[in-house]
Design an enzyme around this catalytic site. Structure first.
Site, short mmCIF file in Angstrom:
data_model
loop_
_atom_site.label_atom_id
_atom_site.label_comp_id
_atom_site.label_asym_id
_atom_site.label_seq_id
_atom_site.Cartn_x
_atom_site.Cartn_y
_atom_site.Cartn_z
N LYS A 31 0.83 -1.20 0.00
CA LYS A 31 0.00 0.00 0.00
C LYS A 31 0.87 1.26 0.00
O LYS A 31 0.63 2.18 -0.76
CB LYS A 31 -0.93 0.00 1.22
CG LYS A 31 -1.93 1.14 1.19
CD LYS A 31 -2.94 1.01 2.29
CE LYS A 31 -2.32 1.31 3.64
NZ LYS A 31 -1.88 2.70 3.80
N ASP A 59 -6.72 1.45 1.04
CA ASP A 59 -6.75 1.57 2.50
C ASP A 59 -8.14 1.15 2.98
O ASP A 59 -8.95 0.65 2.20
CB ASP A 59 -6.42 3.01 2.94
CG ASP A 59 -7.59 3.96 2.69
OD1 ASP A 59 -8.47 3.62 1.88
OD2 ASP A 59 -7.63 5.02 3.32
#
Ligand code: SF4
Length: 270
Positions: free
Chosen positions: A158, A176
């Protein structure tokens, strides 16, 4: 002429699926396939067109001055608020805005700057180690591939996707908690894992919107399509939305939105 009432069990009637080849009457059912998206390309295009009208130049709330400081800020933002990270990094980045300077600062001094951020001990170690790795293996530059980024201490998929998208303009999608929720809740990109949602979002979002899609979705999730109770009357895509829990089909007026409200904790991996 065939007798319509005759019972020819060996021949399936028109429109019926054939039985199994082994002669049993069991009918082979097609396996359910999870759709990539509940929305057709025109609907997806319209969703992101509206996001682009609301926020023509969306920006994340983390402060940084170059790709390196962005990378450090994102590493520090796990389970912390952007505002809290910014408070600590303003002084840190004045002291060290390059891998060389950060590596020279060392773990202890980095720790002194970021003590107000959750999990600061581990994060200080990671920031020092990733700075050393950048100096040692990458000539002091932040690499521009996910494969190289995730090799750095404290950098997951991420974080790498955020850096590639924000610093280098690549069409990556950092999933997220907000984006994971929206992908599933409204059926834009259903998936059991962040990677699955990421892959499907990258597939369905038109190229022209990929540059900012990450920020648009995060901001939409943070301020409108919120976790506990989506604020559907304030939602500009309410007419298009296919979420079961939506409370209205009347879209909010499509106008440009000023940056909003207090930051919630973001950046946590899921
Ligand atoms: S209509 Fe409601 S559920 Fe659908 S995207 Fe908007 S806020 Fe979320």
């Amino acid at each position: 002429m065939a007798n319509p009432k005759s019972k020819d069990r060996g021949t399936p009637k028109t429109g019926q699926p054939p039985g199994k080849r082994d002669g049993s009457n069991a009918v082979a059912r097609p396996r359910p396939v999870r759709p990539f998206s509940l929305y057709n390309p025109a609907e997806v295009h319209e969703i992101f067109r509206r996001f682009s009208v609301q926020r023509p130049e969306p920006k994340g709330e983390l402060e940084y001055v170059n790709p390196f400081t962005l990378l450090v800020a994102v590493v520090l933002s796990a389970q912390a608020t952007d505002a809290g990270v910014n408070k600590a990094t303003r002084a840190l980045f004045k002291a060290a805005d390059s891998p060389e300077k950060m590596a020279a600062l060392g773990v202890e001094k980095i720790g002194d700057y970021i003590r107000t951020i959750g999990l600061w001990r581990g994060k200080a170690k990671n920031v020092a180690a990733l700075s050393q790795a950048l100096v040692r293996d990458h000539g002091g530059r932040v690499p521009e591939t996910r494969e190289e980024l995730v090799e750095l201490p404290g950098v997951g998929r991420k974080t790498a996707n955020v850096v590639l998208n924000v610093a280098f303009g690549q069409h990556t999608m950092a999933v997220d908690t907000h984006i994971f929720r929206i992908g599933n809740r409204i059926g834009l990109a259903p998936g059991k894992t962040p990677e699955e949602v990421e892959r499907r979002l990258v597939e369905v979002i038109p190229d022209e919107y990929m540059r900012h899609a990450h920020h648009w979705l995060i901001l939409h999730g943070r301020y409108v399509c919120k976790a506990r109770k989506p604020d559907c009357p304030a939602c500009a895509i309410a007419d298009l939305c296919k979420a079961r829990e939506k409370t209205t089909s009347i879209p909010a007026p499509l106008v440009e939105i000023e940056p909003l409200g207090p930051a919630e904790p973001v950046g946590q991996d899921i």
